[in-house]
Design an enzyme around this catalytic site. Structure first.
Site, mmCIF file in Angstrom:
data_model
loop_
_atom_site.group_PDB
_atom_site.id
_atom_site.type_symbol
_atom_site.label_atom_id
_atom_site.label_comp_id
_atom_site.label_asym_id
_atom_site.label_seq_id
_atom_site.Cartn_x
_atom_site.Cartn_y
_atom_site.Cartn_z
ATOM 1 N N SER A 108 72.808 60.294 62.265
ATOM 2 C CA SER A 108 72.587 60.537 60.835
ATOM 3 C C SER A 108 71.363 59.866 60.227
ATOM 4 O O SER A 108 70.930 60.259 59.149
ATOM 5 C CB SER A 108 73.819 60.136 60.028
ATOM 6 O OG SER A 108 74.761 61.175 60.046
ATOM 7 N N SER A 139 72.990 63.112 58.308
ATOM 8 C CA SER A 139 73.513 63.189 56.966
ATOM 9 C C SER A 139 72.746 62.307 55.962
ATOM 10 O O SER A 139 72.889 62.501 54.760
ATOM 11 C CB SER A 139 74.983 62.776 56.962
ATOM 12 O OG SER A 139 75.107 61.411 57.334
ATOM 13 N N LYS A 186 71.915 54.865 50.584
ATOM 14 C CA LYS A 186 72.708 56.086 50.791
ATOM 15 C C LYS A 186 73.971 56.014 49.946
ATOM 16 O O LYS A 186 74.574 54.942 49.830
ATOM 17 C CB LYS A 186 73.037 56.229 52.273
ATOM 18 C CG LYS A 186 73.662 57.567 52.662
ATOM 19 C CD LYS A 186 73.897 57.620 54.177
ATOM 20 C CE LYS A 186 74.476 58.948 54.628
ATOM 21 N NZ LYS A 186 74.679 59.004 56.091
#
Lengths: 450, 446
Positions: B149, B125, B50
């Protein structure tokens, strides 16, 4: 007519404890000598994703040692590190890490203390050049805060002198940059004014004197003294309003979620004694305060004093250690720990004992002391020198010789300039190779001079 | 070994090409070389990271314009551990800007597509982390989970994601959203439980650079992977949680639950009363910590520099590069922690958090696991909710309790874009992966 205004003064003393590393990372805490931005890492430059390490234990222990000596109450609950938010170019994360008090209360020079806590220093911002050096960012600080109960600049001086003495005695301060001070002062009828970032004790005294003058002048003229933050110009010796106002700022203090609160009550702290108690007992037993303070500023000197005093008396010992011993150390740029090493203390104490009892002349004592510092073993020499003084006949003979070869000096003495006798004493001592007591030489000279 | 290395390189190049061609937008930056040659447990496994996790020498944008050109000067602990075990970083995954969002639409580099249900949101996210796994571009990904997330995009993209116990995986190198709630979180394809277990065993454990790991034990996920036995287990199902869900979600959940019930688990219907305050507590705490964490982005020391004659002006211009959701959260966070209002908001939120945490932890003392759907609805159309932040926030209600309590939680597929969530007691990460493995081995399929 000038009002006699009561003053209320408080101090915030930001101490640089002697540590290897920064407060929350393993970078070196050297910011005075290193090239700009070389002692930095992701943590102290606030890189995204970096996390602080646990608070530097050397700094925490130093704070606890101070707290204990000053009879402060050490926090019973775990101490959290806090974030204090404000935007400034020297602050990489735009928040400064500070902490809840690790101890509260206590007294210094009879003045109430408020608290002591740890925090990190911001970097150094050169506004003119627009550059930042982050070597200082994250360097540990201990902030000791007094209640606003000091009445005048000399109180502030006394508190700061004692703070420095304590730090030196505990050996927890950087000698080259011991602390920087924020001070606040208010006069009756005026608001509180803060003067920030003063680097010396004399600077604090001067800033307070300047503020006293400035504020009482305003009050005399019926003008208000407004609450504000000023800075002190060390060169012009004046205070000026800060370029950035921060009086109305809300720092949004918040516990740092990345740092586990520290149970300070469970941390073991070495007991190194109390310098103020030592100072008090030295002075009470007859040592001069100035000398006593010089000695208490170092635990090796305290050790030396105790050894010397046990073979002489406090007045002699304090003078001997503070002046003679320290003089020799300073001259050779040696640390006081030198006197404690390799049996030197035994020799030094023997010289001092012989000197104080009159068995050794000033000159012989000094010369033997120097030999010790030069690394020689003087025990044998001490035994042969001790008590070996010129007899009365030689004293008389030397006195006569010196007078006859300096008739003009002798004449001046006889006409009433008695102080010139010191010059003659010096000449006699030289001829006697120091093997005489000054007072005996004076007696011999006087007898000859009539 | 040389042959191995050649194989790894070839596979890396092949996936790189696929990733470049993909329309899913699940990467912000792709690696140029396979990097190191370490061999270990994860030898040759291709990983997505990420883009809020630091990989030394690679751009780290956090999905934001303000870090568009920021090169990470160091490796996050998870990255260091993964590469030492032989994993190969393929690229940095797309994400909602600074992890603010649960749809994958808040990235400055464009929305992430959902490979399972094209046209719908991928969830967020960690949108690119789940989507790149779902599309088969990487073997696994490391995202992060602050309030769901990793679990949310895992559910929407039909893969498995685990939010580990707080403090069991080092956060060093993970850019902050809400520090007391979050941590790195791995995601892998359905059937990839063993890989996920190896990844957990690799990245977990004490790290002196992150104090939250002070008492962390390394996980034993691989060793315990086949130890799951539903018979005799006591599973709590908060009934009030189901009231927030669509009928489609409830039906799929009951179906998955019966699979465990049929295998001998006792399912107990309970009430998680504090669920009512969980969302408010979560958002207020997250806003507050986020506003603090975001102070550093001023464009002066790193990141995109703002124009301006004064320091204040250039800071303001740099921070104007932040997207609307990020700015909204900074503003609310600044407000709720201000001296005047903190008593009314921040401190009450901390108290509410304790309340949720103790109720959930107590429930996990008397039960082995807690089961809930991951998200209350199936993924919606791209753009459908982007202008309604409250509606968007509401979809986090079933994931935030685990973050508030610091306990592990995982999501596995139970229907198209639907996730089955298991929550375990602290340090029960192993049992969640073992349970997923059990479902898989016993032929569970929706």
């Amino acid at each position: 007519m000038a009002l006699v205004a009561a003053q209320k003064i408080g101090l915030e003393i930001h101490i640089y404890p002697r540590t290897q590393c920064k407060m929350f990372c393993a970078c070196s805490s050297d910011f005075l000598h290193a090239e700009a931005n070389t002692n930095v890492c992701p943590v102290c430059t606030g890189q995204p994703g970096s996390k602080p390490m646990s608070p530097n234990m050397a700094c925490v222990v130093a704070g606890l040692q101070m707290a204990r000596t000053l009879s402060m109450d050490i926090s019973a609950s775990p101490v959290s590190t806090l974030r204090k938010h404000y935007f400034y170019p020297d602050l990489p994360s735009n928040y400064q890490r500070t902490a809840e008090p690790l101890a509260t209360g206590g007294k210094l020079q009879g003045f109430e203390l408020r608290e002591i806590h740890w925090e990190e220093d911001p970097g150094q911002y050169d506004m003119a050049k627009g550059v930042v050096d982050l070597n200082r960012s994250g360097v540990p600080l201990l902030e000791l805060v007094t209640e606003p109960v000091l009445r005048n600049p000399s109180d502030a001086k006394a508190v700061l002198n004692d703070t420095l003495l304590l730090l030196q005695y505990l050996e927890i301060v950087r000698e080259e940059a011991p602390f920087k001070v924020d001070t606040n002062i208010s006069l009756e009828g005026g608001e509180r004014v803060e003067v920030k970032n003063i680097n010396s004790i004399s600077g604090v005294v001067r800033a307070l004197e300047f503020e006293f003058e400035r504020q009482s002048d305003l009050l005399d003229r019926g003008l208000p003294v407004q609450q504000e933050t000023r800075h002190f110009d060390e060169i012009k010796m004046k205070t000026y309003p800060m370029r950035f106002k921060e009086t109305a700022e809300d720092y949004r203090y918040m516990r740092d979620p990345d740092i586990i609160p520290l149970n300070v009550g469970e941390i073991a702290v070495p007991d190194l004694g109390n310098p103020f108690t030592i100072l008090e007992s030295m002075c009470a037993s007859g040592a001069r305060e100035e000398d006593a303070r010089a000695i208490v500023s170092n635990r090796d000197l305290v050790f030396a004093y105790n050894r010397v005093a046990s073979g002489s008396n406090p007045l002699f010992a304090s003078h001997f250690v503070a002046r003679d011993l320290r003089g020799e150390l300073n001259f050779r740029k040696m640390p006081p720990s030198f006197v404690a090493g390799e049996g030197r203390m035994t020799q030094i104490a023997a010289i001092a004992a012989a000197w104080s009892s009159g068995r050794l002349s000033n000159q012989s004592s000094t010369s033997l002391l120097r030999s010790v510092f030069e690394g020689r073993d003087v025990s044998a020499e001490l035994r042969t020198t001790e008590g070996v003084f010129a007899d009365e006949a030689s004293l008389d003979r030397v006195a006569a010789e010196v007078i006859s070869s300096n008739p003009d000096v002798a004449e001046r003495y006889r006409k009433g300039s008695t102080e010139v006798i010191n010059y003659l004493v010096g000449l006699c001592m030289k001829k006697l190779e120091g093997k005489a007591r000054a007072r005996d030489v004076v007696v011999a000279l006087r007898r000859r001079l009539g | 070994m040389a042959g191995d290395r050649e194989g790894i390189r070839r596979r890396f190049e092949e996936r790189l090409l696929l990733s470049r061609k993909s329309s899913g937008n699940s990467f912000i930056t792709l690696a140029s070389t396979p990097g190191g040659t370490a061999s270990g447990q994860l030898s040759g496994k291709l990983a997505g990271i990420k883009d809020n996790i630091a990989v030394k020498g690679m751009r780290m944008t956090c999905g934001s314009r303000i870090l568009e050109n920021y090169m990470a000067p160091y490796d996050a602990t998870v990255v260091e551990r993964l590469t030492h075990s032989g994993a190969v970083v393929l690229g940095k995954n797309n994400m909602d800007e600074f992890a603010c969002g649960s749809s994958g639409e808040n990235s400055a580099f464009g929305a992430t597509g959902n490979p399972l249900l094209p046209g719908t949101v991928s969830g967020g996210s960690s949108s690119g982390s789940a989507a790149s796994v779902g599309e088969g571009l990487v073997d696994f990904s490391i995202g992060s989970d602050t309030g769901g997330s990793i679990r949310c995009p895992a559910a929407y993209c039909g893969v498995i994601g685990l939010k580990p116990t707080y403090g069991r995986v080092s956060r060093y190198g993970l850019a902050d959203l809400s520090m007391s709630l979050e941590g790195p979180a791995p995601v892998a394809a359905w059937g990839g439980e063993e890989l996920l277990a190896s990844v957990m065993d690799c990245i977990s454990g004490f790290d002196r650079r992150d104090q939250s790991t002070a008492s962390a034990r390394k996980t034993e996920c691989v060793r315990q992977l086949d130890s799951f036995d539903p018979s005799g287990l006591n599973i709590a199902v908060p009934e009030n949680a189901l009231l927030h869900c669509t009928p489609q979600v409830v039906a799929a959940f009951e179906h998955a639950l019966s699979f465990m019930g049929d295998a001998g688990a006792t399912v107990e219907r309970v009430q998680l009363k504090s669920l009512d305050v969980a969302l408010s507590a979560y958002y207020l705490i997250m806003y507050s910590e986020f506003a603090s964490a975001m102070q550093r982005y001023d464009g002066l020391k790193f990141g995109t520099r703002g124009e301006g004659y004064t320091v204040e002006e250039s800071i303001l211009n740099a921070r104007s590069l932040l997207g609307p959701e990020v700015r909204r959260r900074i503003m609310i966070g600044t407000y709720v922690t201000s001296a005047e209002t903190r008593g009314a908001w921040y401190e009450r939120a901390l108290a509410a958090r304790d309340h949720v945490s103790s109720e959930l932890n107590d429930m996990l003392k008397s039960h082995d696991l807690l089961a809930m759907p991951t998200m209350p609805s199936a993924p919606y159309r791209l753009g459908e909710r982007i202008n309604d932040p409250l509606l968007m926030y509401a979809s986090d209600i079933l994931t935030v309790p685990a973050n508030l309590a610091g306990v592990p939680a995982g999501s596995m597929p139970m229907g198209p874009g639907l996730g089955f969530q298991l929550v375990a007691p602290r340090n029960g990460d192993e049992s969640i992966l073992a349970a997923f493995r059990y479902f898989n081995r016993r032929g569970w399929h929706w």
